[in-house]
Motif scaffolding. Sequence first.
Motif, short mmCIF file in Angstrom:
data_model
loop_
_atom_site.label_atom_id
_atom_site.label_comp_id
_atom_site.label_asym_id
_atom_site.label_seq_id
_atom_site.Cartn_x
_atom_site.Cartn_y
_atom_site.Cartn_z
N ARG A 186 -17.94 -23.93 -2.55
CA ARG A 186 -19.30 -23.56 -2.93
C ARG A 186 -19.31 -22.17 -3.56
O ARG A 186 -20.01 -21.93 -4.55
CB ARG A 186 -20.24 -23.60 -1.72
CG ARG A 186 -20.70 -25.00 -1.34
CD ARG A 186 -21.57 -24.97 -0.09
NE ARG A 186 -22.76 -24.17 -0.26
CZ ARG A 186 -23.94 -24.64 -0.69
NH1 ARG A 186 -24.07 -25.91 -0.98
NH2 ARG A 186 -24.97 -23.84 -0.82
N LEU B 14 -17.70 -34.12 -8.91
CA LEU B 14 -18.13 -35.06 -9.96
C LEU B 14 -18.46 -34.31 -11.25
O LEU B 14 -18.41 -34.87 -12.33
CB LEU B 14 -19.34 -35.87 -9.51
CG LEU B 14 -19.05 -37.05 -8.56
CD1 LEU B 14 -20.35 -37.65 -8.03
CD2 LEU B 14 -18.21 -38.12 -9.25
N ASN B 15 -18.80 -33.03 -11.12
CA ASN B 15 -19.12 -32.23 -12.30
C ASN B 15 -17.87 -31.76 -13.04
O ASN B 15 -17.97 -31.21 -14.14
CB ASN B 15 -19.96 -31.02 -11.90
CG ASN B 15 -21.27 -31.44 -11.27
OD1 ASN B 15 -21.87 -32.40 -11.70
ND2 ASN B 15 -21.68 -30.74 -10.23
N LEU B 16 -16.71 -31.94 -12.44
CA LEU B 16 -15.47 -31.40 -13.02
C LEU B 16 -14.61 -32.48 -13.66
O LEU B 16 -13.54 -32.20 -14.17
CB LEU B 16 -14.66 -30.69 -11.92
CG LEU B 16 -15.37 -29.54 -11.19
CD1 LEU B 16 -14.45 -28.96 -10.13
CD2 LEU B 16 -15.79 -28.45 -12.18
N ALA C 45 -16.99 -20.85 -5.24
CA ALA C 45 -16.45 -20.99 -6.60
C ALA C 45 -17.54 -21.44 -7.57
O ALA C 45 -17.55 -21.07 -8.75
CB ALA C 45 -15.29 -21.97 -6.62
N PHE C 46 -18.49 -22.24 -7.08
CA PHE C 46 -19.61 -22.70 -7.89
C PHE C 46 -20.79 -21.72 -7.79
O PHE C 46 -21.91 -22.07 -8.15
CB PHE C 46 -20.08 -24.09 -7.43
CG PHE C 46 -19.25 -25.23 -7.95
CD1 PHE C 46 -19.56 -25.83 -9.16
CD2 PHE C 46 -18.17 -25.72 -7.24
CE1 PHE C 46 -18.80 -26.90 -9.64
CE2 PHE C 46 -17.40 -26.78 -7.71
CZ PHE C 46 -17.72 -27.37 -8.91
N ALA C 47 -20.54 -20.55 -7.25
CA ALA C 47 -21.57 -19.51 -7.08
C ALA C 47 -22.71 -19.98 -6.17
O ALA C 47 -23.82 -19.48 -6.26
CB ALA C 47 -22.12 -19.04 -8.43
N LEU C 48 -22.41 -20.93 -5.29
CA LEU C 48 -23.42 -21.39 -4.33
C LEU C 48 -23.13 -20.72 -3.00
O LEU C 48 -22.07 -20.94 -2.42
CB LEU C 48 -23.34 -22.91 -4.15
CG LEU C 48 -23.57 -23.76 -5.40
CD1 LEU C 48 -23.16 -25.21 -5.14
CD2 LEU C 48 -25.03 -23.70 -5.82
N THR C 49 -24.05 -19.92 -2.54
CA THR C 49 -23.78 -19.20 -1.28
C THR C 49 -24.89 -19.41 -0.27
O THR C 49 -25.88 -20.04 -0.55
CB THR C 49 -23.60 -17.70 -1.55
OG1 THR C 49 -24.63 -17.29 -2.42
CG2 THR C 49 -22.25 -17.44 -2.16
N VAL D 70 -19.74 -34.56 -4.51
CA VAL D 70 -20.82 -34.33 -5.46
C VAL D 70 -20.50 -33.13 -6.36
O VAL D 70 -20.76 -33.16 -7.58
CB VAL D 70 -22.16 -34.16 -4.71
CG1 VAL D 70 -23.23 -33.59 -5.60
CG2 VAL D 70 -22.61 -35.50 -4.12
N LEU D 71 -19.89 -32.10 -5.81
CA LEU D 71 -19.52 -30.94 -6.63
C LEU D 71 -18.42 -31.31 -7.62
O LEU D 71 -18.50 -30.97 -8.81
CB LEU D 71 -19.06 -29.78 -5.75
CG LEU D 71 -20.16 -29.04 -4.99
CD1 LEU D 71 -19.56 -28.05 -3.99
CD2 LEU D 71 -21.08 -28.30 -5.98
N LEU E 287 -12.42 -21.89 -11.62
CA LEU E 287 -13.81 -21.46 -11.39
C LEU E 287 -13.84 -20.29 -10.42
O LEU E 287 -14.60 -19.34 -10.59
CB LEU E 287 -14.63 -22.61 -10.79
CG LEU E 287 -15.33 -23.61 -11.70
CD1 LEU E 287 -16.11 -24.61 -10.87
CD2 LEU E 287 -16.27 -22.91 -12.68
N GLU F 283 -20.37 -33.51 0.19
CA GLU F 283 -20.78 -32.38 -0.63
C GLU F 283 -19.68 -32.00 -1.64
O GLU F 283 -19.98 -31.69 -2.79
CB GLU F 283 -21.13 -31.19 0.26
CG GLU F 283 -22.37 -31.45 1.12
CD GLU F 283 -22.93 -30.15 1.71
OE1 GLU F 283 -22.82 -29.98 2.92
OE2 GLU F 283 -23.43 -29.32 0.93
#
Lengths: 362, 362
Positions: free
Chosen positions: A356, A129-131, A358-362, A126-127, A202, A123
Amino acid sequence: MSSDITIRSDVASAQTAGNRKFIEPAPAPVGLRPDDVVLTGDRPTGVLHLGHYAGSLRTRVALQGRCSQTLLIADLQALSDSSGRASHVAAHVEEVALDYLAAGIDPSLTTIAVQSRLAALAELTVLYLNLVTVARLERNPTVKAEIEARGFDRDIPAGFLCYPVSQAADITGFRGTLVPVGEDQLPMIEQTNEIVRRVNRLADAGILPQCRALLSSTPRLPGTDGRKASKSLGNGISLGASATDIRRLVHAMYTDPGHVRASDCGRVEDNVVFAYLRAFDPDTDGVAELERQYAHGGLGDVTIKRRLEDVLQQIIAPMRERRALFARELSFLRAVIREGTERADAVTHDTLRRVRAAFALT
Amino acid sequence: MSSDITIRSDVASAQTAGNRKFIEPAPAPVGLRPDDVVLTGDRPTGVLHLGHYAGSLRTRVALQGRCSQTLLIADLQALSDSSGRASHVAAHVEEVALDYLAAGIDPSLTTIAVQSRLAALAELTVLYLNLVTVARLERNPTVKAEIEARGFDRDIPAGFLCYPVSQAADITGFRGTLVPVGEDQLPMIEQTNEIVRRVNRLADAGILPQCRALLSSTPRLPGTDGRKASKSLGNGISLGASATDIRRLVHAMYTDPGHVRASDCGRVEDNVVFAYLRAFDPDTDGVAELERQYAHGGLGDVTIKRRLEDVLQQIIAPMRERRALFARELSFLRAVIREGTERADAVTHDTLRRVRAAFALT
């Protein structure tokens, strides 16, 4: 976490005996802090050999008890260039763990975990990879060099291009601060710290620590044939090598093809026997004297090979014994791996929770 | 799984009323099989609009109860080009779910799940990255086109380059067999099936089904300004638009700038009002007649806009009501998302177990 590892007395005594033999020689690395978190590991593409012992295993043993340490058996990373050899990789997870125990790793001081069983690392990958941009990954000198070495060219698997990101996930997953690497892997540390800074930006908080490289002071040990030692070339001396194998491998070692008679001048550079003597013979002055003699002529290959054989037999004998002992104690070995992986799962999921957020995923 | 969703009677009746209104118009897609598994979804980068309704939402409503269907709110995929807008993406997860319910999606017939909460999808993505080359990803026309459209060039995030792999993880995670796509997304289906074949070859068994594309027969609806409708351009008519907004947006619609007086000949191609009339006016013969009149001259923009406004007010009014109702029932909405995601988690972990076995990871 309650422990269901019951160390039987023979296993425990082998462990203690092993630690006595191997912890002593290596001093604590310079710059180590007591709150350091060390993350390192190996791809399970074969058994480990003396090159691994000289370059990293003995440092890991020296680090035990002086800081937190996790050894990650990187089976997923091994698949990034070996997806066709999946069952070979799977079969070597336990072999590598055995090598760790053989070398003196104490599972009560060091966590041994299996990468593919840590969902949080996938996980995080995958996160992250966007950075990171594709261009940045392609510029990574380690990736570039490995692509050339493996002849992948543009047809590299995407997983291989992305492997610095996966490595950053591994390091940051454990909130690693100190990563033992070779000179050639410094760009990996840089890439990881870039990701750390982006995640912290972030998050607007320092949720991940930056990591430092722990550079090995030992030059890379060549294979017995003088080529780069490689699990796939089979030119290393394994930690479980029999006395006969050690004798055979040492006496077949690459020395100096121009050194035909004992009286000839010989080259000590590129001479595998001297490379091993420098790495393992505790009598460094004696080795330096032998090098001088060899270079001036008057020292036969058989003499130096006998000396090396004695040194290696002494080093490997207790490792071979420990390896055989733990290989008979498969349920113990599996409990070590399972408990280590469970501890690692908890740590990496805790990191994932923070990232998560930090990516606003909660 | 025990349900803790208690549909209150007003919610339930709104749902039934909604289904009556929306299920009828769309017939079952040609070629649908009762054992088909449909996987589709949206990036939560904004609220959905009439373009989504015409192009996909009404098909999804028609599919309900005729096969298994999952709608994936692809928040991770949204981050692949919007990592700087993480909180915007997070805030739109519930908005998109609201749009689904507004459009007539019935959570007892369709699973609504959030991508980032499905760890198995990240694990599948990481595994699949080993089965696809970088060159293959770079050749993917959808990725190429999107890179051009977004102006990323070589500095695309690695996550964006890898997004066909992540999409393959989504589809195969649910063992999807039918994927509603536009013509331009056909390469995604091809890429997914390549991965399916490779995994099945590794497993030496058909553990993953190949998937087919369900092509939309509706041409893509333009934005109100004649440009491509986009959540970020704000040129779509949202499913919760107020009566006043609908009136304002329809009357500001792009028609034919050369059509100044009603008596002038007008263009019906590129005319947004006619595009919407063709998509939504149930009286297709009437619309064709209006097009003829408009082209020959003698039909004013105000007349066709009034007709379109009537049509859209009728379509949107019940969606707006349902949306407002569910927006007040946040605990219901959250339970729908939570339970759907739990179901999806079980399915995707079951797939992951099979795929891991193919990679000899147990």
